[in-house]
Design a protein around this motif. Sequence first.
Motif, PDB file in Angstrom:
ATOM      1  N   PHE A   1       0.841  -1.195   0.000  1.00 23.59           N
ATOM      2  CA  PHE A   1       0.000   0.000   0.000  1.00 23.59           C
ATOM      3  C   PHE A   1       0.872   1.239   0.000  1.00 23.59           C
TER       4      PHE A   1
ATOM      5  N   ASN B   1       3.874  -8.378  -1.919  1.00 23.00           N
ATOM      6  CA  ASN B   1       4.563  -8.223  -0.642  1.00 23.00           C
ATOM      7  C   ASN B   1       4.832  -9.592  -0.021  1.00 23.00           C
TER       8      ASN B   1
ATOM      9  N   MET C   1      12.364  -0.941  -5.722  1.00 25.46           N
ATOM     10  CA  MET C   1      12.274  -0.484  -4.336  1.00 25.46           C
ATOM     11  C   MET C   1      13.651  -0.351  -3.704  1.00 25.46           C
TER      12      MET C   1
ATOM     13  N   ALA D   1       7.988   8.282  -3.407  1.00 24.57           N
ATOM     14  CA  ALA D   1       6.818   7.449  -3.115  1.00 24.57           C
ATOM     15  C   ALA D   1       7.253   6.349  -2.157  1.00 24.57           C
ATOM     16  N   GLN D   2       6.460   6.142  -1.091  1.00 27.62           N
ATOM     17  CA  GLN D   2       6.831   5.148  -0.087  1.00 27.62           C
ATOM     18  C   GLN D   2       5.719   4.129   0.092  1.00 27.62           C
ATOM     19  N   THR D   3       6.112   2.911   0.399  1.00 26.29           N
ATOM     20  CA  THR D   3       5.088   1.913   0.727  1.00 26.29           C
ATOM     21  C   THR D   3       4.823   1.974   2.226  1.00 26.29           C
ATOM     22  N   LEU D   4       3.574   1.754   2.586  1.00 24.43           N
ATOM     23  CA  LEU D   4       3.209   1.800   4.005  1.00 24.43           C
ATOM     24  C   LEU D   4       3.615   0.518   4.719  1.00 24.43           C
ATOM     25  N   ASN D   5       3.724  -0.563   3.950  1.00 28.68           N
ATOM     26  CA  ASN D   5       4.025  -1.853   4.571  1.00 28.68           C
ATOM     27  C   ASN D   5       5.185  -2.514   3.842  1.00 28.68           C
ATOM     28  N   PRO D   6       6.369  -1.890   3.926  1.00 26.42           N
ATOM     29  CA  PRO D   6       7.505  -2.453   3.180  1.00 26.42           C
ATOM     30  C   PRO D   6       7.935  -3.805   3.725  1.00 26.42           C
ATOM     31  N   ILE D   7       8.558  -4.605   2.861  1.00 23.68           N
ATOM     32  CA  ILE D   7       9.122  -5.877   3.307  1.00 23.68           C
ATOM     33  C   ILE D   7      10.212  -5.609   4.327  1.00 23.68           C
TER      34      ILE D   7
ATOM     35  N   MET E   1      13.651  -1.607   1.397  1.00 20.99           N
ATOM     36  CA  MET E   1      12.764  -1.536   0.237  1.00 20.99           C
ATOM     37  C   MET E   1      11.521  -0.727   0.572  1.00 20.99           C
TER      38      MET E   1
ATOM     39  N   LEU F   1      10.015   3.893  -3.555  1.00 19.91           N
ATOM     40  CA  LEU F   1      10.086   3.555  -4.977  1.00 19.91           C
ATOM     41  C   LEU F   1      11.105   4.466  -5.654  1.00 19.91           C
TER      42      LEU F   1
ATOM     43  N   ARG G   1       6.122  11.208  -5.399  1.00 18.50           N
ATOM     44  CA  ARG G   1       4.886  11.699  -4.808  1.00 18.50           C
ATOM     45  C   ARG G   1       4.908  13.205  -5.028  1.00 18.50           C
TER      46      ARG G   1
ATOM     47  N   TYR H   1       0.472  11.056  -7.282  1.00 21.37           N
ATOM     48  CA  TYR H   1       1.697  10.369  -7.697  1.00 21.37           C
ATOM     49  C   TYR H   1       1.982  10.651  -9.164  1.00 21.37           C
TER      50      TYR H   1
END
Lengths: 343, 847
Positions: free
Chosen positions: A146, A207, B542, B566-572, B576, B579, B613, B634
């Motif tokens: 997300f 993910n 990433m 741009a960032q992911t809210l739930n990165p691995i 990562m 983006l 972003r 974005y």
Amino acid sequence: MEAETIENEDELETFRVEYLGRKRGKVGALFDRIPELDPEERPAFGKAVNALKEDAQAKLDAARERLQQEKRAAGPDLDLTLPGRPPMPAGSLHPLRETLGEVSGIFERFGFSVAEGPEIEDDWHNFGALNFPPDHPARDMQDTFFLKKHGYKKHEDAPTGDDSPQQRSSENQDVVLRTHTSPMQIRVMETDEPPFRVVVPGRVYRNEALSYKSYCLFYQVEGLYVDEGVSMGHLKQTLSLFARSFFGEAVETRFRPSYFPFTEPSAEMDIWWDAGAGMGGQWMEILGCGMVHPHVLESADVDPERYTGYAFGMGIDRVTMLRHDVTDIRTLYENDVRFLRQF
Amino acid sequence: MKISRHWLDQYVATGLSDEDLAETLTMGGLEVDAAEQAGPSLEGVVVGRVEQVRPHPNADRLVLCDVRLGNGSDTGETAQIACGAPNVAEGQRVPVAPAGTELMLPDGDDGERAPVTIETTDLRGERSEGMICSAHELGVGEDASGIMVLASDAPVGWPLADHLAERGAAPSDTVFNIDLTPNRPDAASHIGVARDLAALTDAELEWPEVVSPEEGGETAEAVSVQIEDAEACPRYAAMLVRSVENTESPAWLKARLTAVGLQPRNAVVDVANFVMHECGQPLHTFDFSKIRGEKITVRTAGETTPLTTLDGTRREAPPGTLLVCDAERPVALAGVMGGANSEVTAATTDVLIESAYFAPRAIRRAAKALDLSTDASYRFERGVNRNGQVWAAARAAALIAEITAGEVVPGLVDEQPQGPPELRTVTLRPARVNDVLGTDLSPSEMGSLLTSVGMKVSGDRPDEPGETTFSYVIPPFRPDITREEDLIEEVARLHGYDRIPAPAHVPLPARPPREDPARRLRRRLRHRLAGMGLREIQTNSMLPIEQARQFLAPENGEGAPNDDVAQTLNPISEAMAALRPRLLPGALAAMRFNRNRGQAGLRLFEFGHVFRRTDRPGPTISGEASRVMPLRCYAEREALLMALAGPVRPGGWGTDAREADFYDAKGLVGHVLAFLRVEDATMDPFGTGADPNFAYGLRLAGPGGAPLGIVGKVSEGDARSFDLEGEVFAAELRWEALAEAAAPVRGRRYEPPRRFPAVERDLAVVVAQNVPAGALRRTIEQAGASLLAGARLFDVYAGEGVGDGCKSLAFALRFQADRTLEDAEVDAVVERIVSSLEEKHDATLRG
């Protein structure tokens, strides 16, 4: 007067000096004797000596020509075994992009158009319009990244997944990295009129923990065909033809029931993959497919009573690994020149 | 999900081999991932007949047996086996492990087993060629007191496993691992799978006999149930079993549970698990003595509620979580896991059985919020049988009573505030089925397929002449079937996908296939770049946030204060979390990877998407349907990156090795522009500070000023941050803009070559060092006007013969017109060029 045995330039010169040499040549010596002869004999003798001279010259020329030919045949004064000068150092194309192009190319030859789309998607196109209801376990099939939603306030971005039709254009819906190239099905149908016949190659994200068999991203080719009178028989035929084009005429395919929210009936296509060298064979899952779910057509304002269609999606990394014997998916994204140069 | 073959066989007898059964399920839509053997392996163990028993000459507690192992004939092979069991006797049929057999024998008292290969041994001077086994030794039973004595007609020489299987007592089992799709909760149990299997093989489905209790009765007097949230919990059934002796479960029950991967605990809990895996209805059992107020309330948590669950973890149920409470406190996270405060233990005597229907959405939300997925939540999330609660409760109560000598309390509590649900009816048009599938099935064929999995025809009505529609009542265990397509899928899978004919012809739609020109260009350019010695790479999109920010350059050369990566809210992982805003960091990482592996000269390229972003998004990736990024916050576009470092080519006998320099990168960009036929592109030089990642370079712009990208030397700081020694040159181009500016070859019109000869003149001028060659060239082009056909710089020189701080530039000028040029005309133009150069650049002719 033997010239056939001459083997090199020196012998050639020896021959020339011996017979035709100006001072001590044998032919010259004969000419020198002409004044000693009876004048009546001179013409005949002179003629004979001339003939002898011409003969010697001809033999000499022939021998020289023969030597030159032998020399030419042996090659020029260049070392032909030195390495050539390459116009450019070697370059290479990445096997993933090549497979991607090959798969799209086969469908292009079947009359499909090609479209590409954004990798950042909204929830509606990635899930909602594709009949993934909110809070449905089908969403677990695709672990999703997300992104922050519109606006710059912090901590307001917990993923929700609200995708009622009213929400489809809302800025408040979730923003995701597309988990498949299927959102382009919707974008194509939203902007165009049926019939649709399109493939969508592109990068998608999941993910998932990194391992030899899963990476956080991979390539996919999505296909969509919507028209009047499209049946599951057409789907089977087209995808079997694809498999035969890609894997070879002899490949065996089978279709078995599966589940994807955006198709019904849904199927997986397997091919019989022979590992070779007595390793035995097994059915390998190659792509997911099915008849486009009426909800999906309705989402894009296409009349599901009039139009039917099929869709399919295949992972490119997997078949790339399969055909090149790559066992760790991460190899594909490491960019080791020693890997790249093999393609 | 694990399905035991033996367990399955209880409900449907197919007679199929394991392999065929797996194939049947897979082709019917229940994909068998793997089939594993469970239970003891009896490989090699055969039925033997004890022919003769005689005392061991040197051991009091041993006897010597001649055991016939051959099949049928009296002269069959016999083995001499020493045996210490008290019950061995002549004439018995016994299990024999001949020498060479590997058994998992009990090792010590802890019940662990270890592999032992039976060998021919010398026992106190007598040969022993195998082992007569006890049930315990074989792992097929508990009896360790003596050898296992088989039926007197057990066929001598047969594999023991076959003999036991024939008697329905096969100890080893096959466990199928089914990869259940989310739409098939009905198949999340043995009966569910058996139902499909029966339909697919035309076999009979046999249900266990269960007597359903009447609602009310003594149970209703003993316990009351109140549902406060009827939407999340439409039904809650409860039964009581009293005076149980909650001991260990019997062997058969333990075997069932271990086969599907569950750890047996005690009889009550084991029965609850057994019934869930039997019919798919999750049950929960409470120690009734711990339920305060003899009252169950199902309600939604209004605030965060702590509860220690059965696994001993203290959890915080967030507001909105569905709770099962007694009169005072929560006792279970409904549909997910019970509470430790009401746990059934060995000491429990009175058991309250909960058999409820919890709404999928409520349970899924709770399980997500608690980050806890259980066998129960898995089933509730997908939807259990809407009407299956009473059957399951009664089945469990009966089993518990039977195993624990308990007493089922008569009656039943069955709260269903909104009453029983109405069964769904779905209409099917047989013509539509055949249209969608491409089949030619008759309505009655479809009907028999659908009824085989529990659909019932509620009536057919002629709609219009020639078309009949059927209404099917959907059984309550198929929540997935809500519309016609769902029935069509049922018909397809039960009929068999492989029986859907593939037509000899497939239609071609009457519309020309389209391809974005940018795509075509990209394909050709990729091949060109590879041909020019570049290697295509594919890098991760990433990267860490800080690193991404390092490469976040102002778009279009202007600052945009609100732009961010741009960032992911739930990165691995942190590595990562963002983006890539440029492709450059990926290429630098690839260079580092290869440098660490001894590769010096690197020439790489990549096509890929880059992200930012922003509140001012620009146009985005190519593709007709997505010219504009749909998401306002974005920006995403496609970039082409080329990067060079180290020797541009390896040195050879006729070529010198040379390090890549700026002009290699610029030449590459020039080649790309020429290949794409981007005409009139401008290149503006910039120095340090103008771009975060380049020390110097050129900014490219199209004819209309549209930015096309950048080429230059990667800043030392950035190169060093990737451990790269030496200079790195790179070009990062904006692919959509380039493709837009490209002049398509197909639109090109032929210009015949000029028939009149060209006149060539060389011109060398001396200028100050800081005068750029590009400026001179522009002056030459302007002054040369229409007669000048080309000006090629062929030499740059500084040093002896040229003044200090000066350099000499030599141009080859080419003049041409649609007529033969006079020398005098050309002289005049050259004169004009020279004076322009003198005037504008202080140039002097080099003499």
